[in-house]
Design an enzyme around this catalytic site. Structure first.
Site, mmCIF file in Angstrom:
data_model
loop_
_atom_site.group_PDB
_atom_site.id
_atom_site.type_symbol
_atom_site.label_atom_id
_atom_site.label_comp_id
_atom_site.label_asym_id
_atom_site.label_seq_id
_atom_site.Cartn_x
_atom_site.Cartn_y
_atom_site.Cartn_z
ATOM 1 N N GLU B 55 0.799 -1.236 0.000
ATOM 2 C CA GLU B 55 0.000 0.000 0.000
ATOM 3 C C GLU B 55 0.822 1.273 0.000
ATOM 4 O OE1 GLU B 55 -0.907 -2.570 1.611
ATOM 5 O OE2 GLU B 55 -3.018 -2.919 1.160
ATOM 6 N N HIS B 124 -10.884 -4.769 10.248
ATOM 7 C CA HIS B 124 -11.645 -4.502 9.030
ATOM 8 C C HIS B 124 -12.829 -3.587 9.290
ATOM 9 C CE1 HIS B 124 -9.415 -7.934 7.411
ATOM 10 N NE2 HIS B 124 -9.757 -7.502 6.220
#
Lengths: 339, 321
Positions: B55, B124
């Site tokens: 990322e 998450h």
């Protein structure tokens, strides 16, 4: 190289005279790497660097005046005084920065290379593919971004060159104390990447290796990792007392001064005379003096400059209670940055 | 809503060949929530780039690409993953236009699913609005309906500033009829959901639906709440908000962000600063609990604001009817 050396020496003088501030990292000793690589590039090619970026900027063509004015914090600096020593940028000359955090600039160079490839593959542009070079040090070669970028660049065969300026020291951390396998250039083949090691104190050797890498990138054959053995003659920054490096090590590299070496080569091979070299040095002294005068005479930024470049589109400051965009108020940039 | 996002993104990619998508599983897989389904076949793998799991580096790569002429849309497979890209988002995305003295623009859009879902576990189920809100140089918007999702996606891509577009995991399946004609939504404007007179309820993203649900109960009990979806998390639309406060004189903020340093915290102080004289009482703020989202169902429910809490808060602020 001589411009780089004279400029950096002048920076030290100016710093101690209180004309520039903060963290200033000088490049003395490493000039062969900057010159060897960047002088092969075109204006449309890209370079990213680290905080040790003054000479990369000069090599890429940013006028000494603009770099010095930036260091003095003046509005005529290449970044209007907003970047400073560690953040040199030039859209005109393809210098994508000066980054203070190590490793940060490597993905940016990969991104510029991605644009080059994209323009060929998607936009079907023709002509020479612009290449990017990312310069960084031995300390950075242990950082995640380095490895992630080696992978992506090789995976997509991007026209980028990774240049490690291994000067053996990351501030006070010796390369050998921080790296399990100190031979950085050997890490390229783990990603399937062409790699080389070169004597970074010899500008002609650097240029040979650089030529091959630039050609490889331009013809679309992908990236190269090049480790340059080099050395910084001064401390990490002007604030570094530089007590940890052994005098013997410093002497060893001082004897391999790239400028002295090239001078000797030119004289020995009768490519230039003593007088010609002296006149070049004199011209460079004038350029550096002129840069200082220009920077001294330039104005400091005014209050209205504070908010001007926060957003490319100043609508980003939002809509005020009166229903108008805050940026529509003529006095806006002299005010406060409320969102 | 995922189709609206897809339409918006697809239209912009057709309109401008410099727009590209960069992220994990955006190409062959079609995106973790199917926003880019079919794009790889249509636009090719250079324009819908499937990245390795890196990322920080691929966000940095998107920034370098934006500086040199492209307009990348970076997808965080889950917005939480963008925490790994925080270095690039804060230092480069937000800062480079400024530190370069205005020489480079960074027209990136960073988007992805975030917020508390259905028992997805703490990592998450993150609410990142608060983490990025202080970064100077970034704009942040949160979509909540298929209509504004498409409009905000298009506007964000066309904007010269870096924009973070917050989508919510539980809203992707919302259905709504949206216009065939082209439209965009203004990035800096808030959206009036329900005009009213008693109290101004400011909300965004999924909490909009908890608020509208609570509103049904409130209306039954004789209240007339004005509901505004602020949409623009940074900057705040102080005009729409201000006009409402001047009308109702009471404010309740309902957000999914954590309480500490959240959007509500900033909004509260902004309203107080600009509209103090208009307020009849303290500004209420209902936020998520400052806890990592628990996995277990009942605990997860307790983490976010529920409609009954909104009803109680309004009754407390307005007085019983």
């Amino acid at each position: 190289m001589v411009l780089g050396r004279s400029f950096e020496d002048m920076c030290a003088q100016m710093y101690y005279r209180g004309k520039m501030f903060g963290f200033v990292h000088l490049y003395n000793g490493q000039e062969a790497v900057s010159t060897g690589f960047i002088k092969l590039l075109k204006q449309t090619d890209f370079v990213t660097s680290t905080y040790r970026d003054h000479v990369h900027a000069l090599s890429k063509g940013v006028p000494a005046r603009q770099v010095m004015a930036e260091l003095f914090g003046k509005s005529t600096g290449c970044c209007r005084g907003q970047g400073g020593s560690m953040h040199m940028f030039s859209a005109e000359h393809g210098l994508l920065g000066g980054f203070a955090f190590i490793g940060e600039g490597i993905p940016v160079a990969v991104g510029a290379a991605f644009t080059s490839k994209y323009k060929r593959e998607v936009l079907k542009e023709e002509g020479d593919m612009p290449v990017s070079i990312a310069f960084f040090g031995d300390g950075t070669a242990n950082n995640g971004q380095f490895f992630e970028c080696l992978n992506m660049a090789q995976l997509w065969k991007l026209p980028v060159i990774f240049v490690v300026e291994n000067n053996l020291w990351a501030i006070g951390m010796s390369h050998y104390r921080s790296t399990s396998d100190p031979e950085i250039w050997k890490k390229g083949p783990a990603f399937g990447m062409a790699s080389a090691h070169v004597d970074g104190m010899d500008v002609l050797k650097v240029r040979e290796v650089a030529k091959e890498a630039v050609e490889r990138a331009r013809r679309g054959d992908g990236p190269t990792l090049i480790e340059c053995e080099t050395y910084r003659f001064r401390g990490h920054s002007l604030a570094d007392p530089d007590e940890l490096r052994a005098p013997a090590e410093k002497a060893h590299y001082a004897a391999r001064d790239p400028i002295v070496a090239l001078k000797k080569y030119l004289l020995d091979n009768e490519i230039a005379t003593e007088a010609e070299l002296k006149s070049i040095e004199k011209k460079i002294d004038e350029v550096v003096e002129d840069a200082v005068e220009f920077a001294d005479a330039s104005p400091l930024p005014g209050r209205s400059q504070l908010l001007e470049n926060v957003f490319a589109d100043p609508k980003g400051f939002g809509i005020g209670p009166d229903g108008r965009y805050r940026c529509e108020d003529p006095g806006f940039t002299a005010g406060t940055a409320q969102v | 809503m995922f189709e609206a996002l897809r339409e918006g993104l697809g239209e912009e990619m057709e309109r401008d060949p410099n727009v590209c998508v960069i992220g994990e599983d955006v190409g062959d897989y079609g995106g973790s929530y199917k926003v880019t389904k079919g794009f790889s076949e249509k636009f090719g793998s250079w324009r819908v780039l499937d990245t390795p799991i890196a990322e920080n580096s691929f966000t940095g790569m998107a920034i370098g690409a934006a500086m040199t002429g492209l307009r990348p849309v970076v997808e965080g497979m889950n917005m939480g993953f963008l925490l790994l890209a925080y270095n690039q988002i804060a230092n480069n995305c937000g800062m480079l236009h400024y530190t370069s003295g205005g020489q480079f623009t960074i027209p990136v859009v960073i988007r992805g699913p975030g917020g508390v879902g259905r028992q997805l576990g703490a990592e998450h189920s993150q609410r990142l609005e608060s983490y990025f809100q202080s970064v100077p140089g970034l704009q942040m918007v949160a979509c909540s309906t298929p209509y504004n999702a498409k409009g905000l996606m298009k506007a964000a891509i066309r904007c010269e500033n870096p924009v973070i577009l917050y989508e919510h995991v539980l809203l992707y399946n919302l259905k709504e009829k949206i216009p065939d004609e082209e439209y965009t939504c203004c990035l800096e404007e808030a959206e009036m959901v329900r005009p009213g007179t008693d109290i101004t309820i400011l909300t965004y993203s999924r909490m909009r639906y908890h608020v509208t649900q609570a509103a049904k109960t409130l209306v039954d009990r004789g209240y007339d709440p004005e509901i505004i979806d602020i949409r623009s998390l940074k900057p705040f639309d102080m005009y729409t908000i201000g006009e409402s406060v001047k009308k109702t004189h009471r404010v309740l903020i309902v957000e999914e962000c954590m309480r500490t340093g959240g959007i509500g915290a900033s909004l509260r102080s902004a309203i107080m600063e600009s509209f103090w004289d208009e307020l009849d009482g303290p500004i209420g703020c209902l936020s998520s609990q400052d806890v990592p989202t628990p996995y277990s169902g009942p605990l997860e429910e307790l983490t976010v604001v529920q409609p009954h809490q909104i009803v109680t808060a309004v009754e407390n602020l307005c007085g019983k009817k």
